[in-house]
Design a protein around this motif. Structure first.
Motif: not given
Length: 649
Positions: A164-184
């Motif tokens: 939910r937090l990532f969705d509020c970020l600018p697109k350039s800062l949103r992690p890809s699905k591969d990056d998203a994980g326990a480390d945020g």
């Protein structure tokens, strides 16, 4: 007028005066008659008034009685109305606020109005009783409202999931699905953040549904008015503080000490620093900004120290966030940390104005000072790391020798380091301003860069002396200084160091190329010299001399010496490397321009002395064309077999 007319005039005036006197006497008689009549009326009215006075008194008394009866009836209606309202409000209060919170708060307001009514009408017989009853209901309602506030805070104070937090970020800062994980989601900082981030749009997340906020505001108002400020304060602080801490934990934020940081491998630490930069933006621009917004809305118009409450609610989270940055700033310095320190410093500067706005007010001063303190520590550590790097380059005592004379790892490391610095020009300017004053900050980067480049050159001069072969010494210096010049010309460093620096170092490259050519090929060229080729009667027989007095034996030795030395140079220098193609071709051409004319001339002049013998290939092993071809194998860093003989006269 004539004297004869005068008696007539006097007679006329006398008649008029007589008529006027008669008229006045008649008017006076009328006036006296009217006064007598009015006096008679006054006497009669006084008598009438005296006769009616008892009736007027009785009428006034009746009217006052009616008014008192009306007032009493109205008061009775008002009291009955208050009793009716009290009964309705009591039923609502006893039911509790859970089913209809808005209706419950309205009932509380009704009870407060009833209490005010009876407090200002103490003369009613039942005032004290009803007042006590209403106050008891208000006391019960206060407890129930406090419980409802706690329930609402519990229901709507849940941690926010990272997605939910990532969705509020600018697109350039949103992690890809591969990056998203326990480390945020690791926001890779190996690439310097784009300058567009300054204008990127962040959407504040919805921490509490908008429809709930007015209800919370009403409840907070009721609690504070009832004297329950401390309960309101504690409930809000504990629930919202816990939700914030949980949101950060889910994101991957953890509290680390200097010792924890010191024990980490560089790759792991670098990844954590990248995450921390990402987390700081999320925490400040989304979570803390959102918390400040709802705190202001819930306590809007409430006589309540909301800044103090907000400060206490966010303290643990802010301490945890800043602890990692503080640990990195205080950990052991090393050159590779400079860029991540600059990244950390940059994000703290970026967030500074928002931190000051979020943590406004005196109660939040510690938070502002903590953030500003970390910014200054990062700047200090970065500047000290800068100085360490310059010293490390100057004093690098690595015994590693690049056997092929190519660009030393230190050179490529330092040049890449300097080039990377120019991605941080604006940040470095701010950093220098932390400690410098005046116009010095403008040229500080240029001064530091020149010092680093000079330190590298000094170190390379020292390393070049480790070679036993002087030719390789000059080749090594030529390669490394050329790499420096080429890299500067292709980067922003060109504008900082200037054309003078480039031209000066290009001359150093050329000087070393000339020195290499002189040292490496002097012996070979000496074998092709005419000097010493002529014989003497004491050393050679007459049959060994040609018509020019040149000794055939000497010529044979010269050709053999050329063959041996050229083969040695080929075997050795084909393993050497000149990595830049243009420089490599240029150096080969410079050698060929000296060697081939001398070799062709020597063969043309003395080749017949050895070419007519039994084994001419023993002496003239290489044609000039083959020599030229073999020169093309120099500086490739490859092992070649012994050159194939290809004699063509």
């Amino acid at each position: 007028m004539s004297v004869a007319a005068l008696p007539r005039t006097m007679e006329a005036l006398t008649r008029r005066a007589t008529m006027l006197r008669d008229s006045l006497q008649k008017s006076q008689g009328n006036t006296d008659g009217m006064v007598a009549i009015l006096g008679s009326f006054d006497h009669r009215l006084s008598a009438l008034e005296a006769a009616m006075r008892p009736t007027q008194v009785r009428t006034h008394a009746i009217r006052m009685a009616h008014e008192n009866i009306d007032k009493t009836l109205k008061s009775g209606d008002a009291i009955l109305s208050q009793f009716d309202l009290a009964r309705k409000a009591e039923a609502t209060i006893l039911r509790g606020p859970h089913e209809d919170l808005e209706g419950y708060l309205e009932a509380v307001d009704l009870l407060k109005g009833i209490a005010k009514f009876f407090s200002s009408n103490k003369n009613f017989k039942s005032s004290d009783g009803i007042l006590n009853h209403v106050n008891n209901l208000l006391a019960k309602s206060s407890l129930k409202i406090e419980e409802e506030f706690k329930q609402l805070m519990n229901t709507y104070s849940k941690p926010i999931e990272p997605d939910r937090l990532f969705d509020c970020l600018p697109k350039s800062l949103r992690p890809s699905k591969d990056d998203a994980g326990a480390d945020g989601g690791n926001a890779n900082h190996a690439e310097h953040p784009s300058k567009g981030l300054e204008t990127a749009i962040y959407r504040t997340p919805t921490l509490v549904p908008p429809r709930i906020l007015p209800l919370m505001n009403d409840i907070a108002q009721q609690l504070v008015q009832a004297g329950n400020q401390q309960s309101c304060y504690k409930i809000y602080r504990d629930y919202r503080g816990s939700a914030l801490e949980s949101s950060l934990r889910k994101l991957g934020v953890e509290k680390l000490t200097k010792d924890d940081v010191q024990k980490m491998q560089w790759e792991a630490l670098e990844a954590k620093i990248g995450n921390w930069i990402h987390f700081m933006r999320i925490a400040v621009k989304l979570l803390l900004a959102g918390e400040r917004k709802i705190c202001d809305q819930i306590f809007d118009g409430v006589n309540f120290n909301k800044d103090q409450c907000f400060a206490e609610m966010t303290t643990n989270s802010v301490v945890t966030l800043l602890s990692f940055g503080d640990a990195v700033a205080k950990s052991k310095r090393s050159p590779e940390k400079l860029f991540v320190l600059l990244d950390m410093y940059e994000v703290m500067r970026e967030l500074q104005s928002e931190i000051e706005a979020i943590f406004e007010g005196k109660p939040c001063s510690e938070m502002r000072e903590a953030a500003l303190g970390l910014t200054k520590r990062l700047a200090q550590t970065a500047q000290e790391t800068f100085a360490d790097f310059e010293e490390a380059v100057e004093k690098d005592a690595s015994k590693t020798i690049v056997q092929d004379g190519t660009v030393h790892p230190l050179t490529s490391y330092v040049i890449n380091y300097v080039k990377f610095l120019f991605d941080y020009q604006s940040t470095l300017k701010l950093l220098f301003q932390e400690f410098e004053t005046g116009s010095e900050t403008e040229s500080q980067l240029a001064v530091v860069t020149m010092r680093i480049m000079q330190a590298l050159q000094n170190n390379l001069d020292g390393k070049s002396k480790q070679y036993k072969d002087p030719a390789l010494t000059h080749l090594f210096l030529m390669n490394n200084v050329h790499y420096m010049v080429r890299s500067v010309r292709r980067s922003e460093a060109k504008d900082i160091l200037g054309d003078d620096w480039i031209q000066r170092h290009r001359r150093i490259v050329q000087q070393n190329a000339n020195q290499y050519k002189r040292v490496a090929w002097a012996k070979v060229l000496q074998t092709l010299s005419v000097q010493g080729a002529t014989g003497s009667t004491g050393s050679s027989g007459a049959s060994d001399l040609n018509s020019s007095g040149v000794s055939r034996a000497v010529i044979k030795e010269r050709f053999k010496a050329f063959n041996t030395q050229f083969e040695e140079l080929h075997a050795k220098q084909s393993l050497w490397i000149v990595p830049d193609q243009e420089l490599r071709e240029s150096l080969r051409l410079a050698v060929a321009e000296v060697l081939l004319p001398a070799y062709r001339s020597f063969i043309k002049r003395f080749g017949n002395l050895v070419g007519s013998g039994k084994n001419p290939l023993k002496y003239i092993r290489y044609s000039p064309e083959l020599v030229d071809k073999l020169l093309g194998e120099f500086f490739e860093g490859q092992q070649y077999g012994e050159p194939k003989h290809q004699h063509r006269l």
